[in-house]
Structures are given as structure tokens and as C-alpha cells.
Design a protein around this motif. Sequence first.
Motif, mmCIF file in Angstrom:
data_model
loop_
_atom_site.group_PDB
_atom_site.id
_atom_site.type_symbol
_atom_site.label_atom_id
_atom_site.label_comp_id
_atom_site.label_asym_id
_atom_site.label_seq_id
_atom_site.Cartn_x
_atom_site.Cartn_y
_atom_site.Cartn_z
ATOM 1 N N LEU A 7 6.930 -35.737 -16.211
ATOM 2 C CA LEU A 7 6.933 -36.917 -16.751
ATOM 3 C C LEU A 7 6.462 -37.043 -18.507
ATOM 4 O O LEU A 7 6.163 -38.090 -18.881
ATOM 5 C CB LEU A 7 5.790 -37.975 -15.949
ATOM 6 C CG LEU A 7 6.081 -37.927 -14.532
ATOM 7 C CD1 LEU A 7 4.859 -38.806 -13.957
ATOM 8 C CD2 LEU A 7 7.312 -38.707 -14.310
ATOM 9 N N SER A 8 6.569 -35.741 -19.067
ATOM 10 C CA SER A 8 6.135 -35.865 -20.308
ATOM 11 C C SER A 8 7.166 -36.553 -21.396
ATOM 12 O O SER A 8 6.474 -36.821 -22.548
ATOM 13 C CB SER A 8 6.000 -34.356 -20.741
ATOM 14 O OG SER A 8 7.307 -33.682 -20.773
ATOM 15 N N ASP A 9 8.367 -36.786 -21.037
ATOM 16 C CA ASP A 9 9.207 -37.593 -21.967
ATOM 17 C C ASP A 9 9.507 -39.163 -21.312
ATOM 18 O O ASP A 9 10.310 -39.667 -22.101
ATOM 19 C CB ASP A 9 10.507 -36.704 -22.096
ATOM 20 C CG ASP A 9 11.077 -36.607 -21.020
ATOM 21 O OD1 ASP A 9 10.535 -37.006 -19.861
ATOM 22 O OD2 ASP A 9 12.258 -36.065 -21.010
ATOM 23 N N THR A 10 8.749 -39.525 -20.468
ATOM 24 C CA THR A 10 8.840 -41.250 -20.086
ATOM 25 C C THR A 10 8.521 -41.902 -21.015
ATOM 26 O O THR A 10 7.520 -41.632 -21.757
ATOM 27 C CB THR A 10 8.302 -41.096 -18.526
ATOM 28 O OG1 THR A 10 8.545 -42.560 -18.075
ATOM 29 C CG2 THR A 10 6.761 -40.961 -18.696
ATOM 30 N N PHE A 11 8.914 -43.061 -20.768
ATOM 31 C CA PHE A 11 8.214 -43.918 -21.787
ATOM 32 C C PHE A 11 7.202 -44.996 -21.009
ATOM 33 O O PHE A 11 6.519 -45.557 -21.837
ATOM 34 C CB PHE A 11 9.110 -45.281 -22.269
ATOM 35 C CG PHE A 11 10.473 -44.704 -23.337
ATOM 36 C CD1 PHE A 11 9.985 -44.460 -24.506
ATOM 37 C CD2 PHE A 11 11.685 -44.260 -22.880
ATOM 38 C CE1 PHE A 11 10.658 -43.847 -25.445
ATOM 39 C CE2 PHE A 11 12.363 -43.835 -23.894
ATOM 40 C CZ PHE A 11 11.874 -43.565 -25.155
ATOM 41 N N CYS A 12 6.710 -44.580 -19.823
ATOM 42 C CA CYS A 12 5.675 -45.064 -19.207
ATOM 43 C C CYS A 12 4.598 -44.451 -19.610
ATOM 44 O O CYS A 12 4.292 -43.404 -19.250
ATOM 45 C CB CYS A 12 6.151 -44.879 -17.472
ATOM 46 S SG CYS A 12 4.486 -45.487 -16.757
ATOM 47 N N GLY A 15 2.778 -42.754 -16.666
ATOM 48 C CA GLY A 15 3.517 -41.427 -16.231
ATOM 49 C C GLY A 15 3.061 -40.238 -17.487
ATOM 50 O O GLY A 15 2.638 -39.148 -16.897
ATOM 51 N N ARG A 16 2.974 -40.640 -18.660
ATOM 52 C CA ARG A 16 2.638 -40.003 -19.563
ATOM 53 C C ARG A 16 1.153 -39.299 -19.645
ATOM 54 O O ARG A 16 0.743 -37.956 -19.746
ATOM 55 C CB ARG A 16 2.768 -40.433 -20.986
ATOM 56 C CG ARG A 16 4.069 -40.597 -21.454
ATOM 57 C CD ARG A 16 4.638 -39.829 -22.551
ATOM 58 N NE ARG A 16 6.091 -39.706 -22.924
ATOM 59 C CZ ARG A 16 6.386 -39.868 -24.001
ATOM 60 N NH1 ARG A 16 5.387 -39.934 -25.095
ATOM 61 N NH2 ARG A 16 7.632 -39.848 -24.563
ATOM 62 N N GLU A 19 0.736 -36.984 -16.544
ATOM 63 C CA GLU A 19 1.090 -35.680 -16.886
ATOM 64 C C GLU A 19 -0.090 -34.639 -17.098
ATOM 65 O O GLU A 19 0.105 -33.427 -16.572
ATOM 66 C CB GLU A 19 2.183 -35.709 -17.970
ATOM 67 C CG GLU A 19 3.022 -34.430 -18.093
ATOM 68 C CD GLU A 19 3.871 -34.177 -16.782
ATOM 69 O OE1 GLU A 19 3.861 -32.826 -16.553
ATOM 70 O OE2 GLU A 19 4.103 -34.815 -16.104
#
Length: 163
Positions: A7-12, A15-16, A19
Amino acid sequence: MPKRADLSDTFCPVGRSAELLGDRAVLLILRDLFFGRRRFEAIAANTGLGPQLVSARLKLLVVEHVVIKQAYRERPPRYEYQLTAKGKDLFGVLYAMRNWAEKWAYTPGETGDGPAMRYIHRACGADVGTEAVCPGCGELLRYGDLKGDPSPALRAEQEAKGA
């Protein structure tokens, strides 16, 4: 076991943060750093985590700029870990988790007469309970503002671990 989604590249933002903070070992290490345990041996003893896991998570926290590693002895090399500003900003997250657990994670009567950890506001001496704002002076509580007083049960658990 299925591989965990990255989830390191999610906009949430949840989620970030998950991670990094979705790991029990990371949370326990951060807890110990907030309580002033800065040396590897003390962190490993108090968390009950294996040395390889503590080492791996401390390396991750250094890479993520949550802690810095500083030498306190040259021979043999020994290090301590200190929270950065980014790490100190996680205080509210762990404090909120503690407050939730004090309310919901114990069975009735399990904690005895009070919380596992009683917090006193350093500035005014008020017992803050599970408040985010000091009930004594109205100040928003942040990293470094609180002094912890473990319950007898928690103190006994820590002593049994040698922490």
C-alpha cells in the motif's frame, strides 16, 4: 498465507500509514521508545520480540526516518535509537490506541482498580485519564507532556521480563 498487498503508493492515507504501523513489532518498539527505552537490549527484553525481528524493525524505522541510530560506545559498537520529529508525531496514534484499549480491550475487572498505565500531565500534575486534552489545564497533550505511572500488575509484568 497470501502475500500482503503493498500500500506504499496508494493515495489513501490510512493505507499509507498501515504500511508502516500495521506491524505489531513496530508498534511495540515505538511504545518502548516513547517510554524512554533507547537501547536494543532494553527494547528486545520489554517487547518480548526476538532479536532478529527487533533488529529488522529498527532498521525499517531508521530507513523511514522515524528514528535515528546513534553510537553510544565505540568498542564494541553499541547504539541507541531516538525518535525523530516524524517519530514523535506518532505519539497521538499510540496514545489513541492505548485509550481505546483501556476502554475496550480488557474484560470487566481484569485491570483491577484502574488503567494499566496512569498518565500525569507534567505541566500541571493532573491525572489525564484517557483524555487528549488535559482536564486540569485544558492543554492539548503531545509527546513529552505525560509521565507514566504503571499499575502494580503492569509493573510486575515488566519486572518479570527484566525490563
